[in-house]
Design an enzyme around this catalytic site. Sequence first.
Site, PDB file in Angstrom:
ATOM      1  N   GLY A 118      10.225 -52.536  -1.426  1.00  0.00           N
ATOM      2  CA  GLY A 118      11.060 -51.599  -1.223  1.00  0.00           C
ATOM      3  C   GLY A 118      10.983 -50.564  -2.116  1.00  0.00           C
ATOM      4  N   ASP A 119      12.015 -50.705  -2.681  1.00  0.00           N
ATOM      5  CA  ASP A 119      12.250 -48.498  -3.961  1.00  0.00           C
ATOM      6  C   ASP A 119      10.710 -48.743  -4.438  1.00  0.00           C
ATOM      7  OD1 ASP A 119      12.465 -50.965  -5.691  1.00  0.00           O
ATOM      8  OD2 ASP A 119      14.202 -50.180  -6.910  1.00  0.00           O
ATOM      9  N   THR A 141      13.394 -55.780   0.380  1.00  0.00           N
ATOM     10  CA  THR A 141      13.496 -56.278  -0.731  1.00  0.00           C
ATOM     11  C   THR A 141      14.455 -57.803  -0.399  1.00  0.00           C
ATOM     12  OG1 THR A 141      14.277 -56.238  -2.738  1.00  0.00           O
ATOM     13  CG2 THR A 141      15.116 -54.416  -1.132  1.00  0.00           C
ATOM     14  N   ASP A 143      16.715 -57.625  -2.862  1.00  0.00           N
ATOM     15  CA  ASP A 143      17.518 -57.099  -3.530  1.00  0.00           C
ATOM     16  C   ASP A 143      18.389 -56.313  -2.790  1.00  0.00           C
ATOM     17  OD1 ASP A 143      16.264 -58.696  -5.522  1.00  0.00           O
ATOM     18  OD2 ASP A 143      15.480 -56.335  -6.340  1.00  0.00           O
ATOM     19  N   ARG A 178      32.488 -80.811 -13.833  1.00  0.00           N
ATOM     20  CA  ARG A 178      31.239 -79.664 -14.708  1.00  0.00           C
ATOM     21  C   ARG A 178      31.198 -77.657 -14.087  1.00  0.00           C
ATOM     22  NH1 ARG A 178      25.323 -83.305 -14.862  1.00  0.00           N
ATOM     23  NH2 ARG A 178      25.917 -83.706 -16.956  1.00  0.00           N
ATOM     24  N   MET A 185      18.981 -63.585  -8.063  1.00  0.00           N
ATOM     25  CA  MET A 185      18.242 -62.482  -8.205  1.00  0.00           C
ATOM     26  C   MET A 185      18.925 -61.254  -7.875  1.00  0.00           C
ATOM     27  SD  MET A 185      14.430 -63.492  -7.519  1.00  0.00           S
ATOM     28  CE  MET A 185      13.209 -63.622  -8.802  1.00  0.00           C
ATOM     29  N   ARG A 187      18.098 -57.968  -9.424  1.00  0.00           N
ATOM     30  CA  ARG A 187      17.553 -56.295 -10.173  1.00  0.00           C
ATOM     31  C   ARG A 187      19.211 -55.983 -10.255  1.00  0.00           C
ATOM     32  NH1 ARG A 187      12.421 -55.134 -10.774  1.00  0.00           N
ATOM     33  NH2 ARG A 187      11.793 -55.502  -8.660  1.00  0.00           N
ATOM     34  N   ARG A 281      26.404 -76.554 -16.768  1.00  0.00           N
ATOM     35  CA  ARG A 281      24.933 -76.746 -16.690  1.00  0.00           C
ATOM     36  C   ARG A 281      24.567 -74.729 -16.279  1.00  0.00           C
ATOM     37  NH1 ARG A 281      24.859 -80.276 -18.358  1.00  0.00           N
ATOM     38  NH2 ARG A 281      24.108 -82.918 -18.165  1.00  0.00           N
ATOM     39  N   GLN A 289      14.503 -67.731  -3.268  1.00  0.00           N
ATOM     40  CA  GLN A 289      14.772 -66.794  -2.741  1.00  0.00           C
ATOM     41  C   GLN A 289      13.977 -66.177  -2.163  1.00  0.00           C
ATOM     42  OE1 GLN A 289      18.336 -65.341  -5.582  1.00  0.00           O
ATOM     43  NE2 GLN A 289      17.134 -66.507  -6.487  1.00  0.00           N
TER      44      GLN A 289
HETATM   45  O1  F6P Z   1      12.271 -57.062  -6.249  1.00  0.00           O
HETATM   46  C1  F6P Z   1      12.616 -58.538  -5.783  1.00  0.00           C
HETATM   47  C2  F6P Z   1      12.851 -59.306  -7.284  1.00  0.00           C
HETATM   48  O2  F6P Z   1      12.590 -60.887  -7.214  1.00  0.00           O
HETATM   49  C3  F6P Z   1      14.258 -59.089  -8.039  1.00  0.00           C
HETATM   50  O3  F6P Z   1      15.405 -59.753  -7.091  1.00  0.00           O
HETATM   51  C4  F6P Z   1      13.631 -60.069  -9.373  1.00  0.00           C
HETATM   52  O4  F6P Z   1      14.446 -59.198 -10.447  1.00  0.00           O
HETATM   53  C5  F6P Z   1      11.862 -59.165  -9.499  1.00  0.00           C
HETATM   54  O5  F6P Z   1      11.799 -59.052  -8.898  1.00  0.00           O
HETATM   55  C6  F6P Z   1      11.315 -60.784  -9.736  1.00  0.00           C
HETATM   56  O6  F6P Z   1       9.880 -60.024 -10.362  1.00  0.00           O
HETATM   57  P1  F6P Z   1       8.651 -61.061 -10.581  1.00  0.00           P
HETATM   58  O7  F6P Z   1       8.349 -61.508  -9.124  1.00  0.00           O
HETATM   59  O8  F6P Z   1       8.126 -60.234 -11.380  1.00  0.00           O
HETATM   60  O9  F6P Z   1       9.217 -61.782 -11.015  1.00  0.00           O
END
Ligand code: F6P
Length: 328
Positions: A118-119, A141, A143, A178, A185, A187, A281, A289
């Site tokens: 990824g980045d 990724t 993300d 509810r 996720m 980021r 909730r 994911q």
């Molecule tokens: O970059 C992928 C990712 O799953 C993000 O969506 C999330 O914020 C992060 O990695 C979680 O990282 P870790 O596996 O360290 O909990």
Amino acid sequence: MGKIQTLGVLTGGGDCPGLNAVIRAVVKTAVNKYKINVVGIEDGFEGLIKPGKTRYLSEKDVEKILARGGTILGTTNRGNPFQYKVMRNGKVATLDYSDRVIKSLKKLGIDALVVIGGDGSLRIALDFFKKGVQAVGVPKTIDNDLEATEVTFGFDSAINTAKDAIDKLHDTAESHHRVIVVEVMGRNAGWIALEAGMAGGADIILVPEIPFDIEKVCHKIRQRDKAGMKYSIVVAAEGAAPLGGNAVFVHSNDPCAPERLGGIGALIANEVNRRTKHETRVTVLGHIQRGGSPTTFILYLFTAVFTTALITALRPGQSPPPVKTPSV
Ligand code: F6P
């Protein structure tokens, strides 16, 4: 690229479905087509910093991994060789191990690297490229937050998983009248929330790119209540933040660990409950994911496109064979 006899391949950053498919494509293309050796490097760039973390990959080693989630090479979202964090006398020290990595590449006879990342990992690959290392980056990724990349490996699978969960949460939200807040996720990017949320028919979607007004969220929930729909689904990206407020991070006891987002879903659920008195909730989808098989779309599109790109890279000056790609 000059003549390549040995190729190194590594996976860096968070895992996602499709990594093994790429590793398989690298090995099959390099070994079968060009008789090039492939060295698998374990746990991202860590495998070039620490000894004993590399192995040759044969076609047999990549048998039956096409649809397997995770990565047979292991990965890490730590260990940037240019800024390697270690504990020294109770304090975090940041060291530059990039020359150690280049030395390892030379010792292993690796002429070029395929970095599936990824980045973070691709930025590291670029920094090594600037130091003279031949490298090809493969964008992965969940993300989907890479510049100049329409769809990354892993994203399609992640949104399918998230959409599936949202569908199921609809059932229980409706039965119990509810509000369910689903934290996904992504980021600092809202792609997973947006696409899975829209596909799953979420009533409210909150993304990091647009700070949210909690009162507007509550207003929408009250409106639905009045219209007889006494349940709502709120999809919140983990990086979402309220107007004038900040994103929420998980506390870690490890000073070398990277910052980790998480917890906004619970804050939203509490606030919605306080303001609307609606029973709420929260469901945090988390690492679910990142697991599972890659989707058919990803398997076809990326193995085909990526294999072609690799063939082009290994055969400079010649056009790649035609590949039928679906339009994205
Ligand atoms: O970059 C992928 C990712 O799953 C993000 O969506 C999330 O914020 C992060 O990695 C979680 O990282 P870790 O596996 O360290 O909990």
